[in-house]
Design a protein around this motif. Structure first.
Motif, mmCIF file in Angstrom:
data_model
loop_
_atom_site.group_PDB
_atom_site.id
_atom_site.type_symbol
_atom_site.label_atom_id
_atom_site.label_comp_id
_atom_site.label_asym_id
_atom_site.label_seq_id
_atom_site.Cartn_x
_atom_site.Cartn_y
_atom_site.Cartn_z
ATOM 1 N N ASN A 88 7.087 -4.318 7.646
ATOM 2 C CA ASN A 88 8.109 -3.268 7.714
ATOM 3 C C ASN A 88 7.790 -2.255 8.817
ATOM 4 O O ASN A 88 6.703 -2.263 9.379
ATOM 5 N N LYS B 190 8.149 0.319 -0.272
ATOM 6 C CA LYS B 190 8.573 -0.411 -1.482
ATOM 7 C C LYS B 190 9.868 0.169 -2.068
ATOM 8 O O LYS B 190 10.809 -0.561 -2.360
ATOM 9 N N THR B 191 9.889 1.493 -2.224
ATOM 10 C CA THR B 191 11.082 2.120 -2.812
ATOM 11 C C THR B 191 12.276 1.947 -1.885
ATOM 12 O O THR B 191 13.397 1.691 -2.337
ATOM 13 N N ASP C 18 9.560 8.294 -6.914
ATOM 14 C CA ASP C 18 10.330 7.100 -6.541
ATOM 15 C C ASP C 18 11.488 6.853 -7.512
ATOM 16 O O ASP C 18 12.591 6.510 -7.096
ATOM 17 N N ALA D 259 11.057 -6.423 8.904
ATOM 18 C CA ALA D 259 12.062 -5.505 8.383
ATOM 19 C C ALA D 259 11.986 -4.152 9.066
ATOM 20 O O ALA D 259 10.908 -3.679 9.421
ATOM 21 N N TYR D 260 13.144 -3.583 9.204
ATOM 22 C CA TYR D 260 13.252 -2.217 9.690
ATOM 23 C C TYR D 260 13.975 -1.444 8.596
ATOM 24 O O TYR D 260 15.002 -1.908 8.097
ATOM 25 N N GLY E 245 1.366 2.069 -5.253
ATOM 26 C CA GLY E 245 0.731 1.692 -3.993
ATOM 27 C C GLY E 245 -0.758 1.462 -4.117
ATOM 28 O O GLY E 245 -1.405 0.989 -3.182
ATOM 29 N N GLU F 82 8.334 -2.313 -9.208
ATOM 30 C CA GLU F 82 7.619 -1.698 -8.081
ATOM 31 C C GLU F 82 6.275 -1.227 -8.610
ATOM 32 O O GLU F 82 6.204 -0.318 -9.431
ATOM 33 N N ASP G 60 10.392 -0.807 13.890
ATOM 34 C CA ASP G 60 11.338 -0.182 14.817
ATOM 35 C C ASP G 60 10.834 -0.088 16.257
ATOM 36 O O ASP G 60 11.557 -0.354 17.195
ATOM 37 N N GLN H 256 8.418 13.112 2.729
ATOM 38 C CA GLN H 256 7.745 11.821 2.588
ATOM 39 C C GLN H 256 6.685 11.749 3.670
ATOM 40 O O GLN H 256 7.016 11.545 4.839
ATOM 41 N N ALA I 69 12.950 -1.363 5.762
ATOM 42 C CA ALA I 69 12.747 -2.262 4.613
ATOM 43 C C ALA I 69 14.019 -3.021 4.236
ATOM 44 O O ALA I 69 14.211 -3.393 3.084
ATOM 45 N N PHE J 217 0.822 -1.203 0.000
ATOM 46 C CA PHE J 217 0.000 0.000 0.000
ATOM 47 C C PHE J 217 0.865 1.267 0.000
ATOM 48 O O PHE J 217 2.065 1.206 0.297
ATOM 49 N N LEU J 218 0.255 2.381 -0.327
ATOM 50 C CA LEU J 218 0.936 3.678 -0.379
ATOM 51 C C LEU J 218 1.859 3.905 0.821
ATOM 52 O O LEU J 218 1.404 3.841 1.966
ATOM 53 N N GLY J 219 3.115 4.152 0.556
ATOM 54 C CA GLY J 219 4.037 4.541 1.618
ATOM 55 C C GLY J 219 4.528 3.426 2.517
ATOM 56 O O GLY J 219 5.130 3.683 3.557
ATOM 57 N N ASP K 283 8.428 12.328 7.082
ATOM 58 C CA ASP K 283 9.892 12.233 7.162
ATOM 59 C C ASP K 283 10.479 13.271 6.214
ATOM 60 O O ASP K 283 9.948 13.487 5.124
HETATM 61 N N1 GTP Z 1 9.919 4.521 10.719
HETATM 62 C C1 GTP Z 1 10.179 3.862 9.589
HETATM 63 N N2 GTP Z 1 10.010 4.477 8.400
HETATM 64 C C2 GTP Z 1 10.288 3.767 7.281
HETATM 65 C C3 GTP Z 1 10.720 2.421 7.311
HETATM 66 N N3 GTP Z 1 10.875 1.988 6.038
HETATM 67 C C4 GTP Z 1 10.548 3.025 5.236
HETATM 68 N N4 GTP Z 1 10.195 4.109 5.975
HETATM 69 C C5 GTP Z 1 9.763 5.437 5.518
HETATM 70 O O1 GTP Z 1 8.457 5.353 4.948
HETATM 71 C C6 GTP Z 1 8.292 6.366 3.963
HETATM 72 C C7 GTP Z 1 7.741 5.757 2.682
HETATM 73 O O2 GTP Z 1 8.708 4.865 2.156
HETATM 74 P P1 GTP Z 1 8.755 4.491 0.600
HETATM 75 O O3 GTP Z 1 9.816 3.470 0.428
HETATM 76 O O4 GTP Z 1 8.818 5.707 -0.239
HETATM 77 O O5 GTP Z 1 7.326 3.832 0.428
HETATM 78 P P2 GTP Z 1 6.639 3.344 -0.945
HETATM 79 O O6 GTP Z 1 5.892 2.115 -0.585
HETATM 80 O O7 GTP Z 1 7.644 3.230 -2.029
HETATM 81 O O8 GTP Z 1 5.659 4.561 -1.225
HETATM 82 P P3 GTP Z 1 4.681 4.759 -2.515
HETATM 83 O O9 GTP Z 1 5.492 4.400 -3.734
HETATM 84 O O10 GTP Z 1 4.310 6.196 -2.459
HETATM 85 O O11 GTP Z 1 3.521 3.864 -2.311
HETATM 86 C C8 GTP Z 1 9.664 6.997 3.774
HETATM 87 O O12 GTP Z 1 9.700 8.201 4.509
HETATM 88 C C9 GTP Z 1 10.621 5.973 4.372
HETATM 89 O O13 GTP Z 1 11.806 6.542 4.861
HETATM 90 C C10 GTP Z 1 10.890 1.804 8.605
HETATM 91 O O14 GTP Z 1 11.241 0.633 8.753
HETATM 92 N N5 GTP Z 1 10.598 2.562 9.694
#
Ligand code: GTP
Length: 361
Positions: A166, A17-18, A46, A196-197, A99, A96, A169, A316, A199, A12-14, A323
């Motif tokens: 993911n 994945k990236t 992304d 995962a932390y 989302g 990828e 933390d 983000q 990711a 899902f969004l955010g 973030d």
């Molecule tokens: N606290 C925390 N933040 C994380 C973690 N992994 C990723 N993030 C944050 O989550 C936000 C979204 O991460 P992305 O990798 O861009 O997510 P995405 O799934 O690619 O997002 P979309 O392509 O928009 O769907 C970023 O600000 C990352 O830094 C984690 O393990 N812990």
């Protein structure tokens, strides 16, 4: 048959994945990778983030304009044809999906006569924002927005071979077990669960899993014994959550007939990009995005803002969590992508411009 393996990263969004793909690229300098990035919005943030790593062993392809779909006009087929011609130059393809997509269209294309001899689905990973899962952010609540969110979230999990829990933390062992229970209840066929932390996963858990294809050699390394996170894994007994022995190992079967129905496009999902040529305030912008997510059904916002004469802020936002990172750089203009369910562009412009004291349009 020497087929190039394809790993699909959904979620899902955010969800991360990236971040996951970026980490895999960083950890596999010895593999030549093609990465296809499908964004829902008109601006591919992304792709830009992945390119900023400047990794030479991989090539990034932007697939803009919504969901990967069947039609020839979409970016997916022409890109896959290009890759097919240069297949010998890549060891592995990563896709990828947006989302807001369910990856079934990808499966159908890979299994079509045009591509089946050259590509094979390796595995589908679904990345989950575990804190949001635990606070019921993917559950229908009677409203249209949450109903749409749950439908998509569940459909993505249903298509996954591996679910990556993911953002663990700050979670306790109890939280993780609860999250596992939730995922298994929504998607009983998911075969593997990983924690995962940031990711971060061992690439052996993401590439070369061979969970599909004619050989049917379901194969998976694991479980993960140590956390890549700074503070170590919160689970004392990792086996407690290890899902590797659950589920059936038969490969999912994909066909046009069974998967077409996932691609009815829900027009309630909207995305727009707002731009500003004025200097932004690095301290205020994140708070404004947080406020926007409280006021309106904005589920995701991301982009880049000029916050000083030579400073660029990456933003983000996943719901109300924002973030930021600031790096040297100069932009033509600041750009923010907003994604949500029936979000009103005019109202977002009004609040963003008013609160930042700058013009956004
Ligand atoms: N606290 C925390 N933040 C994380 C973690 N992994 C990723 N993030 C944050 O989550 C936000 C979204 O991460 P992305 O990798 O861009 O997510 P995405 O799934 O690619 O997002 P979309 O392509 O928009 O769907 C970023 O600000 C990352 O830094 C984690 O393990 N812990």
């Amino acid at each position: 048959m020497n087929q190039t393996p394809v790993t699909v990263v959904t979620g899902f969004l955010g969800s991360g994945k990236t971040t996951l793909i970026s980490d895999v690229l960083g950890q596999t300098p010895d593999r030549r990778l093609a990465v296809l990035v499908n964004e829902f919005g008109e601006k591919n943030v992304d792709g830009a983030i992945l390119r900023s790593e400047r990794l030479e062993h991989c090539e990034i392809f932007d697939l803009e304009g919504g969901l990967i779909a069947y039609s020839d006009q979409d970016a997916f087929l022409p890109t896959l044809r290009e890759l097919q011609k240069r297949r010998h130059r890549f060891d592995h393809v990563l896709i990828e999906t947006s989302g807001l997509a369910v990856p079934t269209a990808v499966y159908v294309v890979l299994e079509s006569p045009e591509f089946a001899a050259d590509f094979v689905l390796d595995a589908t990973l679904a990345v989950v924002d575990t804190p949001l899962l635990l606070n019921r952010s993917f559950e229908a609540d009677g409203g249209a927005s949450q109903t749409a969110v749950q439908a998509l979230f569940d459909a993505q999990l249903e298509q996954a071979d591996v679910v990556v829990l993911n953002k663990i933390d700050a979670l306790s062992e109890y939280d993780l077990l609860r999250a596992e229970g939730d995922v298994r209840a929504r998607a009983p066929k998911v075969r593997f669960l990983e924690l995962a932390y940031g990711a971060k996963l061992d690439p052996q858990l993401t590439l070369g899993l061979k969970l599909h294809g004619l050989q049917g050699t379901a194969h998976h390394h694991g479980p993960v014994r140590s956390s890549p996170g700074a503070d170590g894994l919160p689970l004392e007994d990792q086996a407690a959550l290890d899902g590797h022995s659950h589920g059936d190992l038969g490969a999912h079967l994909h066909s046009m007939g069974t998967h077409m129905h996932f691609h009815v496009h829900d027009t309630g999902w909207q995305s727009f990009t707002l731009k500003s040529t004025e200097l932004q305030d690095a301290a205020r912008l994140p708070t404004i995005l947080e406020d926007l997510a409280r006021k309106f059904p904005v589920l995701r916002a991301k982009g880049f803002a000029q916050v000083g004469s030579g400073e660029v802020q990456t933003l983000q936002a996943v719901r109300t969590r924002v973030d930021t990172e600031t790096r040297p750089g100069v932009l033509e203009q600041s750009e923010l992508v907003f994604i949500g369910y029936h979000i009103n562009r005019k109202k977002v412009i009004q609040v963003l411009s008013g609160a930042s004291g700058t013009t956004w349009e």
